[in-house]
Write a protein that holds these residues in place. Structure first.
Motif, PDB file in Angstrom:
ATOM      1  N   GLY A  25      36.389  50.184  20.284  1.00 17.72           N
ATOM      2  CA  GLY A  25      37.658  50.478  21.055  1.00 17.72           C
ATOM      3  C   GLY A  25      37.560  51.625  22.000  1.00 17.72           C
ATOM      4  N   TYR A  26      36.226  52.107  20.983  1.00 15.67           N
ATOM      5  CA  TYR A  26      36.563  54.726  21.803  1.00 15.67           C
ATOM      6  C   TYR A  26      35.291  53.488  23.143  1.00 15.67           C
ATOM      7  CZ  TYR A  26      31.128  53.813  19.604  1.00 15.67           C
ATOM      8  OH  TYR A  26      30.009  53.208  19.782  1.00 15.67           O
ATOM      9  N   LEU A  27      34.562  52.957  23.019  1.00 12.93           N
ATOM     10  CA  LEU A  27      33.927  52.676  24.062  1.00 12.93           C
ATOM     11  C   LEU A  27      34.610  52.327  25.972  1.00 12.93           C
ATOM     12  CD1 LEU A  27      31.330  50.230  23.054  1.00 12.93           C
ATOM     13  CD2 LEU A  27      30.232  53.301  23.299  1.00 12.93           C
ATOM     14  N   LEU A  28      33.881  53.312  27.028  1.00 11.84           N
ATOM     15  CA  LEU A  28      34.712  53.401  27.866  1.00 11.84           C
ATOM     16  C   LEU A  28      35.236  51.809  28.378  1.00 11.84           C
ATOM     17  CD1 LEU A  28      36.345  55.037  30.138  1.00 11.84           C
ATOM     18  CD2 LEU A  28      33.816  55.355  31.065  1.00 11.84           C
ATOM     19  N   THR A  29      34.089  51.074  28.365  1.00 12.14           N
ATOM     20  CA  THR A  29      33.742  49.921  28.854  1.00 12.14           C
ATOM     21  C   THR A  29      35.120  49.069  28.130  1.00 12.14           C
ATOM     22  OG1 THR A  29      32.551  49.288  27.572  1.00 12.14           O
ATOM     23  CG2 THR A  29      31.463  49.986  29.832  1.00 12.14           C
ATOM     24  N   GLU A  30      35.462  49.070  27.232  1.00  7.95           N
ATOM     25  CA  GLU A  30      36.278  48.174  26.190  1.00  7.95           C
ATOM     26  C   GLU A  30      38.070  49.311  26.479  1.00  7.95           C
ATOM     27  OE1 GLU A  30      35.621  45.874  24.793  1.00  7.95           O
ATOM     28  OE2 GLU A  30      33.589  45.834  25.238  1.00  7.95           O
ATOM     29  N   GLN A  31      38.555  50.274  27.370  1.00 12.10           N
ATOM     30  CA  GLN A  31      39.496  50.673  26.949  1.00 12.10           C
ATOM     31  C   GLN A  31      39.861  49.769  28.401  1.00 12.10           C
ATOM     32  OE1 GLN A  31      38.550  55.555  28.261  1.00 12.10           O
ATOM     33  NE2 GLN A  31      37.679  55.015  25.974  1.00 12.10           N
ATOM     34  N   VAL A  32      41.262  50.413  27.932  1.00  9.58           N
ATOM     35  CA  VAL A  32      42.658  50.024  29.149  1.00  9.58           C
ATOM     36  C   VAL A  32      42.333  50.611  30.610  1.00  9.58           C
ATOM     37  CG1 VAL A  32      44.452  48.593  29.012  1.00  9.58           C
ATOM     38  CG2 VAL A  32      43.714  48.286  27.257  1.00  9.58           C
ATOM     39  N   ASN A  33      42.737  49.437  31.319  1.00  8.08           N
ATOM     40  CA  ASN A  33      43.162  50.489  32.660  1.00  8.08           C
ATOM     41  C   ASN A  33      43.960  50.354  32.523  1.00  8.08           C
ATOM     42  OD1 ASN A  33      42.372  50.945  35.299  1.00  8.08           O
ATOM     43  ND2 ASN A  33      40.911  49.741  36.097  1.00  8.08           N
ATOM     44  N   PRO A  34      45.043  51.564  32.840  1.00  6.78           N
ATOM     45  CA  PRO A  34      46.042  52.005  33.197  1.00  6.78           C
ATOM     46  C   PRO A  34      46.426  51.924  34.781  1.00  6.78           C
ATOM     47  CG  PRO A  34      45.084  53.756  33.501  1.00  6.78           C
ATOM     48  CD  PRO A  34      43.924  52.958  32.897  1.00  6.78           C
ATOM     49  N   ASN A  35      46.011  51.323  35.504  1.00  6.89           N
ATOM     50  CA  ASN A  35      46.098  50.580  36.512  1.00  6.89           C
ATOM     51  C   ASN A  35      45.941  49.156  37.187  1.00  6.89           C
ATOM     52  OD1 ASN A  35      45.737  53.313  37.856  1.00  6.89           O
ATOM     53  ND2 ASN A  35      43.277  52.769  38.622  1.00  6.89           N
ATOM     54  N   SER A  36      45.765  48.823  35.908  1.00  5.68           N
ATOM     55  CA  SER A  36      46.055  46.746  36.182  1.00  5.68           C
ATOM     56  C   SER A  36      46.957  46.637  34.628  1.00  5.68           C
ATOM     57  CB  SER A  36      44.722  46.152  35.762  1.00  5.68           C
ATOM     58  OG  SER A  36      44.091  46.583  34.707  1.00  5.68           O
ATOM     59  N   GLN A  37      48.013  46.929  34.324  1.00  7.61           N
ATOM     60  CA  GLN A  37      48.849  46.922  33.729  1.00  7.61           C
ATOM     61  C   GLN A  37      48.980  45.801  33.809  1.00  7.61           C
ATOM     62  OE1 GLN A  37      48.607  47.909  29.794  1.00  7.61           O
ATOM     63  NE2 GLN A  37      48.740  50.650  29.946  1.00  7.61           N
ATOM     64  N   ASN A  38      50.183  45.528  34.625  1.00 11.26           N
ATOM     65  CA  ASN A  38      50.994  44.421  35.109  1.00 11.26           C
ATOM     66  C   ASN A  38      50.242  43.338  35.695  1.00 11.26           C
ATOM     67  OD1 ASN A  38      50.094  46.115  37.475  1.00 11.26           O
ATOM     68  ND2 ASN A  38      52.383  45.510  38.575  1.00 11.26           N
ATOM     69  N   LEU A  39      48.839  43.150  35.332  1.00 11.46           N
ATOM     70  CA  LEU A  39      48.141  42.172  36.170  1.00 11.46           C
ATOM     71  C   LEU A  39      48.413  41.001  36.130  1.00 11.46           C
ATOM     72  CD1 LEU A  39      44.999  41.818  37.461  1.00 11.46           C
ATOM     73  CD2 LEU A  39      44.446  41.601  35.713  1.00 11.46           C
ATOM     74  N   ASP A  40      48.990  40.319  35.361  1.00 15.00           N
ATOM     75  CA  ASP A  40      49.776  38.965  35.512  1.00 15.00           C
ATOM     76  C   ASP A  40      50.819  38.801  36.093  1.00 15.00           C
ATOM     77  OD1 ASP A  40      51.327  40.832  33.772  1.00 15.00           O
ATOM     78  OD2 ASP A  40      51.522  38.826  32.550  1.00 15.00           O
ATOM     79  N   GLN A  41      51.461  40.292  36.609  1.00 15.30           N
ATOM     80  CA  GLN A  41      52.743  39.905  37.508  1.00 15.30           C
ATOM     81  C   GLN A  41      51.871  40.139  38.704  1.00 15.30           C
ATOM     82  OE1 GLN A  41      55.569  42.214  35.542  1.00 15.30           O
ATOM     83  NE2 GLN A  41      54.337  42.876  34.252  1.00 15.30           N
ATOM     84  N   LEU A  42      50.981  40.479  39.362  1.00 22.52           N
ATOM     85  CA  LEU A  42      50.341  40.797  40.835  1.00 22.52           C
ATOM     86  C   LEU A  42      50.393  38.952  41.520  1.00 22.52           C
ATOM     87  CD1 LEU A  42      47.738  43.116  40.049  1.00 22.52           C
ATOM     88  CD2 LEU A  42      50.020  43.578  40.131  1.00 22.52           C
ATOM     89  N   SER A  43      50.917  39.409  42.801  1.00 24.33           N
ATOM     90  CA  SER A  43      50.545  37.737  43.896  1.00 24.33           C
ATOM     91  C   SER A  43      49.393  37.476  44.263  1.00 24.33           C
ATOM     92  CB  SER A  43      51.471  37.866  45.000  1.00 24.33           C
ATOM     93  OG  SER A  43      50.410  39.706  45.941  1.00 24.33           O
ATOM     94  N   ALA A  44      48.292  37.277  45.015  1.00 21.76           N
ATOM     95  CA  ALA A  44      47.169  37.090  44.983  1.00 21.76           C
ATOM     96  C   ALA A  44      46.844  38.236  46.193  1.00 21.76           C
ATOM     97  CB  ALA A  44      47.191  36.127  45.537  1.00 21.76           C
ATOM     98  N   LEU A  45      47.654  38.353  46.492  1.00 20.50           N
ATOM     99  CA  LEU A  45      47.135  40.052  47.952  1.00 20.50           C
ATOM    100  C   LEU A  45      47.241  41.182  46.912  1.00 20.50           C
ATOM    101  CD1 LEU A  45      46.297  40.771  50.621  1.00 20.50           C
ATOM    102  CD2 LEU A  45      49.075  40.696  50.894  1.00 20.50           C
ATOM    103  N   GLU A  46      48.237  41.550  46.217  1.00 20.82           N
ATOM    104  CA  GLU A  46      47.998  42.165  45.345  1.00 20.82           C
ATOM    105  C   GLU A  46      46.763  42.681  44.496  1.00 20.82           C
ATOM    106  OE1 GLU A  46      53.068  43.526  44.877  1.00 20.82           O
ATOM    107  OE2 GLU A  46      51.951  41.962  43.818  1.00 20.82           O
ATOM    108  N   LEU A  47      46.468  41.280  43.700  1.00 18.42           N
ATOM    109  CA  LEU A  47      45.237  41.388  43.146  1.00 18.42           C
ATOM    110  C   LEU A  47      43.952  41.555  44.025  1.00 18.42           C
ATOM    111  CD1 LEU A  47      45.742  37.650  40.280  1.00 18.42           C
ATOM    112  CD2 LEU A  47      45.568  40.489  40.373  1.00 18.42           C
ATOM    113  N   VAL A  48      43.975  41.336  44.795  1.00 18.37           N
ATOM    114  CA  VAL A  48      42.558  41.573  45.744  1.00 18.37           C
ATOM    115  C   VAL A  48      42.783  43.282  46.561  1.00 18.37           C
ATOM    116  CG1 VAL A  48      42.379  41.301  48.317  1.00 18.37           C
ATOM    117  CG2 VAL A  48      42.641  39.366  46.835  1.00 18.37           C
TER     118      VAL A  48
END
Length: 323
Positions: A25-48
């Motif tokens: 989990g210390y690897l940068l590629t495994e960390q959680v992106n704070p900019n996409s914490q609500n990914l599952d709540q975004l519209s299609a346009l917001e996802l793009v």
């Protein structure tokens, strides 16, 4: 086949790389992106829009690694000019990207298939079916290097987004032991995963939009880097004139049309005349241009190109200086 003087097993008392800790989990590629914490709540346009903002980091990552990429181009071109080969090796997405770049070199630059090769953990089947479990065997990576009889003339590029893939580390260590030029490409900082390689390319794009899914930004930036590496090396080998692919392999209607357009663009010939010249040259755009600009026969042009290692600009300049 003669016995390989370099066995796949460790040499010089050096052991194959040990497995990295299971907790990564210390690897940068495994960390959680704070900019996409609500990914599952975004519209299609917001996802793009989110993906578009995040993907912009790939361009910045390439710019930050420009010195290392330039070194990789120069070292690769020198090796290929001396009769060496370029190998990409990886697992999963990283391996597939290497195989893709290698497969595109013959039609683009008319290179023999053995000049640029992609090696993926699990072999051809792993291109279409997930086989990520095979990446954990460093000895398999070493065996892949031995199987291809890597020498000091060759270049081996190890690709691993998270930097820890044992298959890649085993391959790079085996390649170093054989004297090959080694290049490491990863998307984590060097302090997280240090490595022994001649050129260490770190493409830092930050955490993925979908945490841990390195087929996203990491895959994109890796594709950009491989595009630059292979194309840059081929440019230095004289397989390009201006920005035209003069070594294009004329194997279908699209490529035949491209060859004719290159000839028309770089000469005063119409399409019919360009087609006639292309056939006279044996369907070699490079040779056709040399024949047109110098008046040499196909055989004479072949000899002149050979004298200049296939570099059209140098061949033309040499002709002009002696005639």
């Amino acid at each position: 086949m003669p016995q390989d003087p370099h066995p796949a097993s460790p040499v010089n008392g050096e052991q194959l790389p040990q497995h990295f800790p299971d907790e990564r989990g210390y690897l940068l590629t495994e960390q959680v992106n704070p900019n996409s914490q609500n990914l599952d709540q975004l519209s299609a346009l917001e996802l793009v829009e989110l993906f578009n903002r995040e993907d912009a980091q790939t361009i910045a990552a390439i710019a930050a690694a420009r010195q290392e990429l330039a070194q990789a181009i120069e070292r690769t071109a020198v090796s290929l000019r001396q009769g060496g080969r370029l190998f990409y090796i990886g697992a999963g997405t990283s391996g597939r990207l290497g195989v893709l770049d290698a497969a595109e070199c013959p039609p683009t630059f008319c290179t023999p298939p053995e000049l640029v090769q992609g090696i993926i953990a699990g072999g051809a089947g792993a291109l279409v079916r997930s086989s990520e479990d095979l990446e954990d065997r460093a000895e398999d990576g070493a065996e892949a290097i031995a199987h291809r009889h890597i020498t000091e003339l060759d270049v081996v590029v190890g690709i691993t987004a998270g930097g820890t893939t044992p298959y890649v580390h085993g391959a790079l260590q085996a390649a170093r032991q054989r004297g090959a030029t080694t290049i490491f490409i990863a998307c984590v900082p060097a302090e997280q995963v240090p490595v022994k390689a001649d050129i260490d390319i770190r493409l830092i794009v930050g955490p993925e939009v979908l945490a841990g899914s390195t087929r996203l930004k990491s895959g994109t930036v890796t594709k950009l880097a491989l595009n630059i590496l292979s194309t840059g090396a081929m440019v230095q080998l004289g397989k390009v004139y201006g920005n035209r692919m003069i070594d294009v392999s004329v194997t279908n209607k699209k490529l035949h049309d491209r060859a004719l357009r290159i000839l028309q663009d770089l000469t005063d010939l119409n399409r019919e005349e360009a087609g006639w010249l292309l056939e006279r040259s044996g369907r070699s755009v490079k040779l056709a241009l040399l024949m047109h600009w110098t008046g040499l026969s196909r055989e004479e042009g072949d000899r002149l190109l050979a004298e200049h290692q296939g570099n059209l600009r140098q061949a033309v300049l040499s002709y002009q200086q002696t005639n």
